[in-house]
Scaffold this motif. Structure first.
Motif, PDB file in Angstrom:
ATOM      1  N   LYS A 144      -8.098 -15.617   8.163  1.00  0.00           N
ATOM      2  CA  LYS A 144      -7.819 -14.907   7.700  1.00  0.00           C
ATOM      3  C   LYS A 144      -7.106 -14.154   8.188  1.00  0.00           C
ATOM      4  CE  LYS A 144     -10.557 -10.205   8.731  1.00  0.00           C
ATOM      5  NZ  LYS A 144     -11.843 -10.267   9.722  1.00  0.00           N
ATOM      6  N   GLY A 145      -5.820 -14.460   9.081  1.00  0.00           N
ATOM      7  CA  GLY A 145      -4.605 -14.201   9.705  1.00  0.00           C
ATOM      8  C   GLY A 145      -3.619 -14.175   8.737  1.00  0.00           C
ATOM      9  N   ARG A 169      -3.789 -12.045   5.676  1.00  0.00           N
ATOM     10  CA  ARG A 169      -3.714 -10.593   5.954  1.00  0.00           C
ATOM     11  C   ARG A 169      -2.184 -10.996   5.951  1.00  0.00           C
ATOM     12  NH1 ARG A 169      -4.874 -10.935  10.947  1.00  0.00           N
ATOM     13  NH2 ARG A 169      -2.298 -11.504  11.905  1.00  0.00           N
ATOM     14  N   LYS A 170      -1.566 -11.525   6.132  1.00  0.00           N
ATOM     15  CA  LYS A 170      -0.098 -11.766   6.091  1.00  0.00           C
ATOM     16  C   LYS A 170       0.525 -12.068   4.498  1.00  0.00           C
ATOM     17  CE  LYS A 170       0.462 -14.065  10.728  1.00  0.00           C
ATOM     18  NZ  LYS A 170       1.082 -14.805  11.616  1.00  0.00           N
ATOM     19  N   SER A 195      -1.361 -10.761   1.306  1.00  0.00           N
ATOM     20  CA  SER A 195      -2.262 -10.313   0.677  1.00  0.00           C
ATOM     21  C   SER A 195      -1.682  -9.189   0.163  1.00  0.00           C
ATOM     22  CB  SER A 195      -3.707 -10.360   1.209  1.00  0.00           C
ATOM     23  OG  SER A 195      -3.958  -8.837   1.915  1.00  0.00           O
ATOM     24  N   TYR A 196      -1.235  -8.795   0.534  1.00  0.00           N
ATOM     25  CA  TYR A 196      -0.306  -7.117   0.118  1.00  0.00           C
ATOM     26  C   TYR A 196       0.934  -7.403  -0.860  1.00  0.00           C
ATOM     27  CZ  TYR A 196       3.371  -9.496   3.709  1.00  0.00           C
ATOM     28  OH  TYR A 196       4.257  -9.564   4.047  1.00  0.00           O
ATOM     29  N   HIS A 214      -9.868 -10.009  -1.356  1.00  0.00           N
ATOM     30  CA  HIS A 214     -10.355  -8.589  -0.996  1.00  0.00           C
ATOM     31  C   HIS A 214     -11.852  -8.921   0.295  1.00  0.00           C
ATOM     32  CE1 HIS A 214      -6.773  -6.051  -1.682  1.00  0.00           C
ATOM     33  NE2 HIS A 214      -7.170  -6.432  -3.338  1.00  0.00           N
ATOM     34  N   ALA A 265     -11.243 -11.198   3.265  1.00  0.00           N
ATOM     35  CA  ALA A 265     -10.132 -10.107   4.149  1.00  0.00           C
ATOM     36  C   ALA A 265     -11.631  -9.574   4.986  1.00  0.00           C
ATOM     37  CB  ALA A 265      -9.915  -9.431   3.808  1.00  0.00           C
ATOM     38  N   GLU A 319       4.399  -2.576   4.752  1.00  0.00           N
ATOM     39  CA  GLU A 319       3.599  -3.811   4.158  1.00  0.00           C
ATOM     40  C   GLU A 319       3.395  -4.713   5.042  1.00  0.00           C
ATOM     41  OE1 GLU A 319       1.528  -2.145   0.217  1.00  0.00           O
ATOM     42  OE2 GLU A 319       3.714  -3.998   0.072  1.00  0.00           O
ATOM     43  N   ALA A 357       1.295  -5.662   8.729  1.00  0.00           N
ATOM     44  CA  ALA A 357       0.689  -7.259   8.601  1.00  0.00           C
ATOM     45  C   ALA A 357       0.350  -8.122   9.578  1.00  0.00           C
ATOM     46  CB  ALA A 357       0.514  -7.933   6.942  1.00  0.00           C
ATOM     47  N   THR A 361       1.593  -9.040  14.192  1.00  0.00           N
ATOM     48  CA  THR A 361       1.429  -8.579  15.346  1.00  0.00           C
ATOM     49  C   THR A 361       2.225  -9.323  16.575  1.00  0.00           C
ATOM     50  OG1 THR A 361       0.591 -10.809  15.584  1.00  0.00           O
ATOM     51  CG2 THR A 361      -1.398  -9.204  15.006  1.00  0.00           C
TER      52      THR A 361
END
Length: 369
Positions: free
Chosen positions: A135-136, A139-140, A142-143, A201, A204, A330, A334, A336
């Motif tokens: 998932k991480g 997230r890092k 997909s944008y 999507h 995610a 973006e 994404a 952290t």
């Protein structure tokens, strides 16, 4: 089919699958969810013929069976019901009766036989990794997926499974996001594939923070199976994007001249504020890096101007470069980590954003006005 189920479980199941359903489909059955009840589980399946999502939740099944019900209408009813427990019964004509406290509804469905069959992946390669890790990684990256349908091979995330390493890449031609993680991959299960945007999507949304995800893939399909350890399980089966992904390595600068450590949250907030003063004609923010200071400016003749200053630890040569603010916001949103590193060559060469970990982001600059 006859069962009783908690409202929360029914909503959880419907929410997990209903996003796949297209409002513009020509086949009525594709607006339905396939419900299958057996072994004290209620299974939900929805598809648009490219992506299928199946999940199952706990239910008290009195009589097993299968049917299809219009998913948006069913979800609309269940969401508004006041009772925490719902009785569901489907007769031989595929009419679904819902009883919850003082409420009673009947919904016309279609036969389960009309629902498109889900494909099984034969002789698939596979690997397993923690859901949180996968998932991480999504997230890092997909944008940065391209929305340009004429470059369909970029309409997804490229996955490379090599020796002990899983790499995910997304690019739209103006920026590129890459992350890789150490994963135990046997020689027989190595390979490459491209996950389409819609599937990214869905993953995610469905991937959790606990448990593992099993990924199986063939030449043209992939399946992702996951559970939360509390009785909920889900599987996404998707067609893959066909074609050869471009050589992304050649756009990553081999060396840079300046490396600037920046506070991620402060940089994100300052860029967000500066973006307010941009316009369609002047859609860039300028980063001027000098001794212990980063100045972020936006200047648009028809809107106004913005200036933000951040204190940084930098003693290199002064350098100025402009970027599309969204292309900075973006990736920063994404991540952290507290600290990010911006690596630069000059005002015309790509900038590279890195963290103290296996991630990099390449972004093309805009011309300084």
């Amino acid at each position: 089919m006859n069962l009783s189920i908690s409202k929360d479980q029914l909503i959880h199941g419907l929410q997990s699958v209903q996003n796949v359903v297209s409002t513009r489909n020509t086949l009525p059955i594709l607006s339905h969810v396939l419900l299958r009840a057996e072994d004290n589980r209620l299974e939900f399946t929805a598809t648009d013929l490219d992506v299928s999502v199946t999940c199952s939740v706990e239910a008290s099944v009195k009589k097993k069976g299968a049917s299809t019900i219009p998913v948006k209408r069913l979800f609309g009813i269940v969401r508004e019901l006041a009772s925490p427990e719902i009785e569901m019964e489907v007769d031989e004509k595929n009419t679904c009766s819902l009883r919850a406290g003082a409420s009673f509804y009947k919904l016309k469905g279609l036969s389960a036989d009309e629902f498109p069959p889900t494909h099984t992946l034969n002789n698939a390669k596979k690997l397993t990794l923690p859901q949180e890790k996968f998932k991480g990684m999504l997230r890092k990256t997909s944008y940065a997926i391209s929305a340009d349908e004429s470059r369909y091979v970029l309409n997804g995330i490229f996955v490379s499974l090599a020796e002990h390493k899983m790499t995910l890449v997304a690019t739209d031609g103006r920026r590129l996001a890459l992350v890789d993680e150490e994963v135990d991959i046997s020689e027989a299960n190595r390979g490459e594939f491209i996950i389409p945007t819609k599937t990214v999507h869905e993953l995610a949304r469905l991937l959790g923070e606990k448990g593992d995800v099993e990924i199986r893939f063939t030449e043209n399909q992939a399946a992702f199976t996951m559970g939360d350890g509390k009785g909920f399980s889900a599987e996404v089966i998707s067609k893959l994007v066909e074609g050869n992904y471009p050589n992304y390595r050649q756009v990553i600068p081999s060396e840079t001249k300046e490396r600037i450590a920046l506070p991620r949250e402060e940089l994100l907030a300052a860029t967000h504020r500066a973006q307010i003063m941009t316009s369609d004609k002047a859609n860039s923010v300028k980063l001027a890096i000098g001794r212990n200071n980063l100045s972020i400016t936006a200047n648009s003749p028809e809107v106004g101007e913005a200036r933000e200053n951040l204190a940084i630890d930098y003693r290199g040569k002064e350098i100025a470069i402009a970027f599309n603010p969204a292309y900075l916001i973006e990736p920063l949103a994404a991540l952290t980590e507290n600290e990010v590193f911006l690596e630069l060559i000059d005002d015309l060469s790509p900038g590279v954003l890195k963290i103290d970990g296996p991630f990099l982001y390449v972004v093309m600059p805009m011309r300084l006005s």
